[in-house]
Design a protein around this motif. Structure first.
Motif, PDB file in Angstrom:
ATOM      1  N   LYS A 139      30.501  -2.768 -23.317  1.00  0.00           N
ATOM      2  CA  LYS A 139      29.250  -2.757 -24.073  1.00  0.00           C
ATOM      3  C   LYS A 139      28.917  -4.144 -24.639  1.00  0.00           C
ATOM      4  CE  LYS A 139      28.879   0.792 -26.657  1.00  0.00           C
ATOM      5  NZ  LYS A 139      29.068   1.749 -27.776  1.00  0.00           N
ATOM      6  N   GLU A 140      29.930  -4.852 -25.163  1.00  0.00           N
ATOM      7  CA  GLU A 140      29.692  -6.151 -25.799  1.00  0.00           C
ATOM      8  C   GLU A 140      29.494  -7.272 -24.785  1.00  0.00           C
ATOM      9  OE1 GLU A 140      29.260  -8.987 -28.797  1.00  0.00           O
ATOM     10  OE2 GLU A 140      29.330  -6.796 -28.975  1.00  0.00           O
ATOM     11  N   HIS A 161      31.278  -1.336 -16.015  1.00  0.00           N
ATOM     12  CA  HIS A 161      32.377  -0.423 -16.346  1.00  0.00           C
ATOM     13  C   HIS A 161      33.336  -0.250 -15.172  1.00  0.00           C
ATOM     14  CE1 HIS A 161      34.428   2.752 -18.484  1.00  0.00           C
ATOM     15  NE2 HIS A 161      34.318   3.543 -17.415  1.00  0.00           N
ATOM     16  N   THR A 172      35.708   0.430 -23.130  1.00  0.00           N
ATOM     17  CA  THR A 172      34.275   0.745 -23.231  1.00  0.00           C
ATOM     18  C   THR A 172      33.558  -0.191 -24.204  1.00  0.00           C
ATOM     19  OG1 THR A 172      34.862   2.427 -24.871  1.00  0.00           O
ATOM     20  CG2 THR A 172      34.522   3.174 -22.603  1.00  0.00           C
ATOM     21  N   ASP A 173      34.243  -0.564 -25.295  1.00  0.00           N
ATOM     22  CA  ASP A 173      33.646  -1.499 -26.247  1.00  0.00           C
ATOM     23  C   ASP A 173      33.488  -2.881 -25.628  1.00  0.00           C
ATOM     24  OD1 ASP A 173      33.552   0.472 -28.180  1.00  0.00           O
ATOM     25  OD2 ASP A 173      35.521  -0.049 -28.999  1.00  0.00           O
TER      26      ASP A 173
END
Length: 340
Positions: free
Chosen positions: A39-40, A45, A35-36
């Motif tokens: 996001k970055e 996803h 998930t990180d």
């Protein structure tokens, strides 16, 4: 280097754009959750797990099991070194495959001499000769061209250079212990330039081009021991023997053992040493072509435009040893290793 350029280069190495983004993101973040990374990096996803699994298979990412599962980037040096080794192996395999395809049609080896068009291509080939040599490089060229090879020459402290040029002064980058320098003398200098690496590659060309004609410049590239041994002979008898040695090899400080493939390079070094000298010679008996290795001492040498040989006392016998193509001597020397 900008991130876009890094992604482009990683894609050339076989990664997709998302895989490249994920690996770069992990290098920035360190061990991270999927998930990180999403996001970055902006990777959707729905795609990130497939991307990370693919990176794991390709050796770019380690998976740290747990709850949550973490993804860790493999050290870039390790990854790139493995890719380089695989690439070199693939290139060597392709070379073999291409030669086999060629021989199926033509029944012979590829031509031994190629024409190189363009001045920049000639510079690249000269750099390649220096970069791939294992024992020695012979260079006869104007200082104007020699300067273009500065970084490659400085990088090779593990081989012997014999360089002939129209020197005024000796620059610091040519004062290495492994370099022999000669100042060109007389008419022979006007004839041509040579860059010869061991018995493997040779580059030959005439006068340097004017800027407006650089793209029309031609040089000749040879990969043939039979041809190159003649080039090496001409290098010494036409050029070096008509030039002035202004910097001999610093033998005491040069790395040992010192390994050479040209008998005339060996004798050029021996001229500045006190005999006897311990040597190992790898070659073939002239009469039978049987492989032979001799360990002994050099007691004398002979050097003329027609003849170059050494006398080695080994196993209680004196052997007359010449270079590649010898037929007067006892042994045709293929490698000469000075041991002290």
């Amino acid at each position: 280097m900008k991130e876009e350029e890094i992604i482009e280069k990683l894609q050339k190495l076989g990664l997709t754009k998302y895989e490249s983004l994920a690996y770069i993101t992990l290098l920035k973040l360190g061990p991270s959750k999927a998930t990180d990374i999403t996001k970055e990096s902006g990777i959707p996803h729905t795609r990130v797990y497939d991307v990370l699994s693919s990176l794991h298979r390709k050796g770019f990412v380690d998976v740290m099991q747990g709850s949550p599962r973490l993804y860790k980037p493999v050290n870039p040096e390790v990854v790139l070194e493995r890719i380089k080794e695989d690439f070199i192996e693939d290139v060597e395999n392709l070379k073999v495959a291409f030669l086999e395809l060629y021989r199926e049609v033509h029944g012979e080896d590829l031509p031994e001499i190629w024409t190189i068009q363009g001045f920049e291509n000639t510079v690249e080939r000269a750099e390649y000769v220096i970069r791939t040599a294992k024992h020695e490089v012979l260079i006869n060229t104007p200082f104007e061209f020699l300067q273009l090879l500065k970084s490659e020459i400085r990088a090779r402290k593990d081989i012997v250079f014999v360089i002939i040029s129209n020197f005024d002064e000796i620059p610091d980058w040519l004062k290495g212990n492994n370099i022999i320098l000669a100042r060109s003398g007389g008419a022979p200098w006007l004839m041509a330039s040579w860059i010869i690496g061991d018995i493997d590659y040779a580059l030959f060309f005439g006068a340097l081009p004017k800027d407006k004609r650089r793209e029309k410049f031609y040089s000749f590239w040879a990969k043939s021991p039979k041809i190159i041994q003649n080039y090496m002979h001409w290098f010494y008898t036409i050029y070096l023997d008509n030039s002035e040695i202004i910097k001999p090899l610093n033998y005491a400080a040069a790395p040992k053992p010192l390994s050479l493939v040209n008998i005339r390079t060996l004798i050029t070094v021996l001229k500045y040493l006190e005999p006897p000298r311990k040597i190992e010679v790898i070659g073939r008996l002239v009469d039978t072509k049987e492989p032979v290795t001799l360990d002994g001492e050099i007691t004398e040498y002979e050097y003329t435009p027609l003849t170059a040989n050494i006398t080695v006392n080994a196993g209680g016998k004196e052997w007359k040893i010449g270079g590649i193509g010898s037929y007067f001597e006892d042994v045709e020397g293929e490698k000469f290793i000075l041991l002290d």
